[in-house]
Write a protein that holds these residues in place. Structure first.
Motif, PDB file in Angstrom:
ATOM      1  N   ARG A 247       9.961  17.268 -28.458  1.00  0.00           N
ATOM      2  CA  ARG A 247       9.177  18.169 -29.302  1.00  0.00           C
ATOM      3  C   ARG A 247      10.110  19.050 -30.140  1.00  0.00           C
ATOM      4  O   ARG A 247       9.937  19.199 -31.336  1.00  0.00           O
ATOM      5  N   LEU A 248      11.098  19.647 -29.498  1.00  0.00           N
ATOM      6  CA  LEU A 248      11.992  20.528 -30.245  1.00  0.00           C
ATOM      7  C   LEU A 248      12.846  19.719 -31.217  1.00  0.00           C
ATOM      8  O   LEU A 248      13.219  20.207 -32.285  1.00  0.00           O
TER       9      LEU A 248
ATOM     10  N   THR B 265      11.821  17.021 -32.831  1.00  0.00           N
ATOM     11  CA  THR B 265      10.991  16.684 -33.992  1.00  0.00           C
ATOM     12  C   THR B 265      10.870  17.860 -34.939  1.00  0.00           C
ATOM     13  O   THR B 265      10.627  17.677 -36.131  1.00  0.00           O
ATOM     14  N   ALA B 266      10.997  19.063 -34.381  1.00  0.00           N
ATOM     15  CA  ALA B 266      10.864  20.234 -35.245  1.00  0.00           C
ATOM     16  C   ALA B 266      11.966  20.255 -36.298  1.00  0.00           C
ATOM     17  O   ALA B 266      11.801  20.845 -37.363  1.00  0.00           O
ATOM     18  N   ASP B 267      13.082  19.599 -36.009  1.00  0.00           N
ATOM     19  CA  ASP B 267      14.161  19.500 -36.986  1.00  0.00           C
ATOM     20  C   ASP B 267      13.899  18.264 -37.852  1.00  0.00           C
ATOM     21  O   ASP B 267      13.951  17.138 -37.389  1.00  0.00           O
ATOM     22  N   ARG B 268      13.621  18.522 -39.107  1.00  0.00           N
ATOM     23  CA  ARG B 268      13.221  17.446 -40.002  1.00  0.00           C
ATOM     24  C   ARG B 268      14.311  16.390 -40.143  1.00  0.00           C
ATOM     25  O   ARG B 268      14.045  15.245 -40.435  1.00  0.00           O
TER      26      ARG B 268
END
Ligand code: ATP
Ligand code: MG
Lengths: 266, 325
Positions: free
Chosen positions: B107-108, B110-113
């Motif tokens: 999840r974390l 994916t937060a980084d594009r």
């Protein structure tokens, strides 16, 4: 975005709320079925009296019942949780450090809330349709205008109503998101959002505040009856969409203004 | 490594950085200089402003005054370009309790594009492996122990190869093996060319793994330099174990030192420990030994004691136990 939905829908709370929403039409259908006495027209929620003749009305009745409180309640929980929930978990700082980008995070969070609005109305509609088909006869539907439409067309109308209500909830979601950027306490943001939805409906019922009514985000919430006329009257749909868009713009701007410069100290 | 990683450059550089909460300054005009490739120990008592500094460095909070450069780029203006190169653990780990450890890391990530989705599973697996959580990867985080969460937080910082790691009290809640692992980890990271900025109040740990040290006290940076510089700035003292305490004291006084009163006694009652601060330039330990022997002092023991980092730390930040509020 997919990850946002994963987080939303892997949460027990989300499913509990959807289940509770699904229970509403089922309860209505069961109650009507068990009381053999036909409901007196004009008493009880709109369309309640028609259920025994046509199961397709269960979904519509359930929506009418859910719009004032149950749907805003669940939407308020999800929308109020968006930013404040992450802040209270502390995950907000790690999302920002990833870096998720503050604007992007807001947009993704809002989209998540919108998806929940759609899921919530879809749940009520689907559960209603299933309960109606299971317990009552199904046949052509007589509209408010007196015209009759066949079952297929009535399914389309149900979906239109679901869409109308989803749109109705977008403004409330934006309000929830906005409040959520102001606090690190998710319960506070949720409660404030739900309270606002109730206040808005109360104000909408005070004739002294006529001038205010068209500006209240809940003003058109029950206006979907227009979709049950032949031909469909789209004015309330349009007015509603425009009003909700206004709320999205204003609350979105405030949320952006707050969140883009906010110190994340949780 | 990018061109900006020139040797001698600074990984973190601040100029008169300040952050206020209301009237109170949590960070008060600090000038950090963290050399590339160093392991920088950021020390300070509770509430001295370490975490606040880190938040401001990483763009979580806005500075009131001052300039920040991280990896040679201005923060927070170039935040989007800088943060992918930075792995961070800030004020303890934070996760979604209802997701598994591995799901949290994904999840974390994916937060980084810019993080590649194709290698995500592999990277998550490797990061968990590195902190010894491979077996608990599928467990929900609410069932993790304190130390396991801490390890997961470190794993999150290691999801991608980083140029800079900012670790806020990484050993918090870890067992002895875990603390050792953190030291090894930090060493292996610097061998790979990364800079590690680690806040801590475990002085022994800092002494073991850091090359540079900065000391915070009540929002100010009261000392900064290499570990040795900081120790050297403290007192050094010589101790002589001898039966001729009186003569020894006179010899030391003759060298311009100020001998302390004989302290305790050695194994035999006739012996005493004479000590003096090594405070005069030019007076080296070997000079002292020569002078003592020439003066006829029977030297049975001689030692040079550098003040420990702990003494230095306490002398910089004060003895008091109370948090400066
Ligand atoms: N959100 C906040 N609001 C107001 N004051 C704060 C806030 N966060 C920190 N402070 C104050 O800023 C000062 C520095 O706090 P900080 O968390 O940076 O300390 P620290 O050095 O990390 O301490 P510790 O070793 O306990 O982690 C403290 O005096 C604290 O009271
Ligand atoms: Mg701290």
């Amino acid at each position: 975005m997919a990850s946002e939905l994963t987080v939303l829908f892997r949460r027990l709370r989300t499913w509990a709320m959807l289940l509770a929403l699904a229970a509403i039409p089922i309860l209505i259908a069961a109650a009507v079925k068990l009381t053999s006495r036909p409901a007196t027209p004009g008493r009880g929620p709109l369309f309640l009296d028609r259920i025994t003749q046509n199961g397709l009305f269960v979904a519509v009745t359930a929506l009418v019942v859910s719009v004032p409180l149950f749907l805003p309640l669940t939407v308020g929980v999800v929308a109020g949780d968006t930013i404040a929930g992450e802040a209270s978990l502390g995950t907000l700082r790690y999302l920002l450090l990833a870096p998720a980008g503050r604007v992007r995070l807001l947009l993704v969070k809002y989209t998540g809330a919108v998806v929940f609005c759609a899921a919530a109305t879809a749940t009520v509609t689907t559960a209603g349709a299933l309960a109606g088909v299971a317990l009552f006869p199904v046949g052509p539907v007589t509209l408010l205008s007196g015209d009759t439409i066949d079952v297929g067309e009535s399914v389309v109308r149900s979906l239109l109503i679901a869409a109308y209500i989803t749109v109705s909830l977008l403004g409330l979601s934006a309000i929830g998101l906005m409040i959520s950027t102001f606090t690190d306490v998710p319960v506070g943001a949720m409660a404030a959002t739900v309270v606002l939805s109730v206040v808005s409906q109360v104000l909408d019922n005070l004739p002294q505040l006529d001038w205010l009514h068209p500006w209240l985000f809940s003003h058109y919430w029950l206006g979907f009856a227009d979709l049950l006329r032949q031909p469909i009257s789209w004015t309330s749909f349009g007015d509603n969409a425009l009003l909700q868009a206004g709320y999205i713009a204003v609350c979105g701007a405030v949320a952006y203004g707050k969140f883009s410069t906010k110190d994340v100290l949780s | 490594m990018t061109a900006a990683a020139a040797p001698g450059g600074l990984a973190i550089e601040t100029h008169r950085l300040s952050k206020h909460f209301g009237q109170r300054a949590a960070v008060d005009g600090i000038d950090l200089a963290v050399p590339r490739g160093s392991v920088y120990g950021f020390l300070g008592p509770n509430g001295s402003g370490k975490t606040t500094t880190i938040r401001v460095l990483l763009g979580l909070a806005a500075a009131d005054h001052g300039d920040i450069r991280v990896l040679g780029r201005e923060m927070p203006r170039e935040l989007a370009g800088v943060l992918p190169e930075v792995g961070a653990l800030v004020e303890g780990p934070a996760f979604y309790p209802f997701l598994s450890g591995a799901a949290n890391l994904s999840r974390l990530d994916t937060a980084d594009r810019h993080a590649s989705p194709a290698s995500r599973r592999r990277r998550v697996g490797e990061a968990l492996e590195r902190v010894g959580l491979a077996h608990a990867a599928g467990k929900k985080v609410h069932a993790y122990s304190l130390g396991m969460k801490q390890r997961l937080g470190i794993a999150n910082a290691l999801l991608r190869p980083r140029e800079l790691l900012v670790l806020d009290e990484p050993s918090n809640g870890l067992d002895p093996q875990g603390t050792r692992e953190v030291r090894h980890l930090v060493r292996s990271l610097t061998e790979g060319g990364a800079t590690v900025f680690v806040s801590s109040h475990l002085l022994a740990e800092v002494e073991q793994m850091c090359t540079h040290v900065g000391v915070m006290s009540a929002g100010r940076l009261v000392a900064q330099g290499t570990l040795n510089e900081l120790r050297a700035a403290g007192r050094t003292r010589v101790q002589v174990l001898t039966p001729d305490a009186g003569t020894a004291s006179r010899v030391l006084a003759g060298l311009g030192l100020e001998p302390g009163l004989p302290e305790g006694s050695g194994a035999r009652p006739a012996e005493a420990l004479v000590w003096a601060e090594l405070a005069r330039p030019g007076v080296e330990p070997e000079t002292i030994v020569a002078a003592l022997v020439a003066g006829g002092v029977r030297v049975r023991g001689f030692s040079v004691e550098r003040s420990s980092l702990e003494e230095r730390f306490v002398s910089l930040t004060g003895e008091g136990f109370d948090v400066v509020g």
